[in-house]
Design a protein around this motif. Structure first.
Motif, PDB file in Angstrom:
ATOM      1  N   HIS A 217       9.431  -6.821   5.685  1.00 48.36           N
ATOM      2  CA  HIS A 217       8.673  -5.572   5.627  1.00 48.36           C
ATOM      3  C   HIS A 217       9.584  -4.489   5.089  1.00 48.36           C
ATOM      4  N   ARG A 218       9.108  -3.815   4.048  1.00 50.66           N
ATOM      5  CA  ARG A 218       9.909  -2.782   3.372  1.00 50.66           C
ATOM      6  C   ARG A 218       9.135  -1.467   3.357  1.00 50.66           C
ATOM      7  N   PHE A 219       9.797  -0.419   3.812  1.00 47.86           N
ATOM      8  CA  PHE A 219       9.273   0.935   3.730  1.00 47.86           C
ATOM      9  C   PHE A 219      10.175   1.677   2.750  1.00 47.86           C
ATOM     10  N   GLU A 220       9.591   2.174   1.680  1.00 44.27           N
ATOM     11  CA  GLU A 220      10.373   2.919   0.689  1.00 44.27           C
ATOM     12  C   GLU A 220       9.768   4.307   0.523  1.00 44.27           C
ATOM     13  N   LEU A 221      10.608   5.314   0.605  1.00 42.19           N
ATOM     14  CA  LEU A 221      10.186   6.697   0.438  1.00 42.19           C
ATOM     15  C   LEU A 221      10.661   7.194  -0.923  1.00 42.19           C
ATOM     16  N   GLN A 222       9.732   7.725  -1.698  1.00 38.00           N
ATOM     17  CA  GLN A 222      10.030   8.234  -3.031  1.00 38.00           C
ATOM     18  C   GLN A 222       9.709   9.719  -3.067  1.00 38.00           C
ATOM     19  N   ALA A 223      10.711  10.528  -3.385  1.00 39.46           N
ATOM     20  CA  ALA A 223      10.490  11.973  -3.486  1.00 39.46           C
ATOM     21  C   ALA A 223       9.694  12.257  -4.754  1.00 39.46           C
ATOM     22  N   LEU A 224       8.512  12.841  -4.595  1.00 37.51           N
ATOM     23  CA  LEU A 224       7.675  13.197  -5.737  1.00 37.51           C
ATOM     24  C   LEU A 224       7.925  14.644  -6.158  1.00 37.51           C
ATOM     25  N   ALA A 225       8.239  15.475  -5.180  1.00 33.79           N
ATOM     26  CA  ALA A 225       8.558  16.886  -5.382  1.00 33.79           C
ATOM     27  C   ALA A 225       9.359  17.313  -4.154  1.00 33.79           C
ATOM     28  N   THR A 226       9.765  18.557  -4.101  1.00 34.29           N
ATOM     29  CA  THR A 226      10.580  19.024  -2.975  1.00 34.29           C
ATOM     30  C   THR A 226       9.921  18.742  -1.636  1.00 34.29           C
TER      31      THR A 226
ATOM     32  N   GLN B 269       0.864  -1.181   0.000  1.00 37.33           N
ATOM     33  CA  GLN B 269       0.000   0.000   0.000  1.00 37.33           C
ATOM     34  C   GLN B 269       0.896   1.225   0.000  1.00 37.33           C
ATOM     35  N   SER B 270       0.388   2.302  -0.560  1.00 36.51           N
ATOM     36  CA  SER B 270       1.172   3.538  -0.589  1.00 36.51           C
ATOM     37  C   SER B 270       0.287   4.720  -0.197  1.00 36.51           C
ATOM     38  N   ILE B 271       0.972   5.802   0.175  1.00 32.30           N
ATOM     39  CA  ILE B 271       0.289   7.046   0.529  1.00 32.30           C
ATOM     40  C   ILE B 271       1.236   8.198   0.201  1.00 32.30           C
ATOM     41  N   ASP B 272       0.666   9.291  -0.271  1.00 31.22           N
ATOM     42  CA  ASP B 272       1.453  10.492  -0.540  1.00 31.22           C
ATOM     43  C   ASP B 272       1.355  11.422   0.663  1.00 31.22           C
ATOM     44  N   ILE B 273       2.507  11.973   1.033  1.00 28.98           N
ATOM     45  CA  ILE B 273       2.611  12.817   2.222  1.00 28.98           C
ATOM     46  C   ILE B 273       3.211  14.153   1.807  1.00 28.98           C
ATOM     47  N   ASP B 274       2.570  15.243   2.211  1.00 28.77           N
ATOM     48  CA  ASP B 274       3.048  16.588   1.874  1.00 28.77           C
ATOM     49  C   ASP B 274       4.167  16.995   2.831  1.00 28.77           C
ATOM     50  N   ALA B 275       5.333  16.416   2.591  1.00 31.89           N
ATOM     51  CA  ALA B 275       6.533  16.723   3.378  1.00 31.89           C
ATOM     52  C   ALA B 275       7.739  16.210   2.607  1.00 31.89           C
TER      53      ALA B 275
END
Length: 161
Positions: free
Chosen positions: A105-114, A21-27
């Motif tokens: 269990h894998r947590f991956e963070l992908q930068a979408l913008a600054t 599952q994924s979620i976009d976070i404004d940070a």
């Protein structure tokens, strides 16, 4: 019905043993990482699991105790071992009961913008009991993933607004 090739059977089996599952976070990615990787403070915001005996340094081979679904009839406790740490984008651990049921269990963070990051939260399961466990508990595990993602988003938003 035509028989599936062994490659396709293997792919279907693997897909059925993985929850993502994924979620976009404004940070910014680093801000999300700082909350995610601070295992000692998960009890402050994370409703889906508690981590005890947190290692002083988050590094490969470090171990901790994880209590999933705390204070519920589905509560389960096991040791996790850190398999990968790539600051500020990847955290991977393994836990469970060897040979019976284990998860990576894998947590991956992908930068979408600054100031926007996508969390991809996934777990791949294996072991003799995993087909039965997922058959009866997959929906619950998916709910736990969604709750974790939402709680992480809320925590990051609260801290860095």
């Amino acid at each position: 019905m035509p028989e599936l090739s062994s490659r396709w059977r293997e792919t279907l089996l693997q897909d059925s043993l993985t929850i993502t599952q994924s979620i976009d976070i404004d940070a910014a990615c680093r801000q999300v990482w700082d909350v995610l990787a601070n295992l000692a403070t998960h009890h402050d915001w994370n409703p889906t699991f508690r981590i005890e005996n947190v290692p002083a340094d988050l590094q490969v081979a470090a171990q901790a105790r994880l209590c999933a679904a705390p204070d519920t009839p589905q509560e389960r406790v096991f040791t996790i071992k850190i398999l990968a740490v790539t600051v500020p984008t990847v955290l991977v651990w393994q836990g469970g009961e060897p040979e019976l049921f284990e998860g990576i269990h894998r947590f991956e963070l992908q930068a979408l913008a600054t100031h926007q990051t996508r969390l991809v939260n996934s777990e791949s399961f294996s072991g003799q009991m995993i087909a039965d466990i997922l058959q009866t508990s997959r929906a619950l595990i998916e709910q736990e993933f969604a709750a974790f993602n939402q709680a992480l988003k809320q925590r990051v938003t609260t801290l860095y607004e």
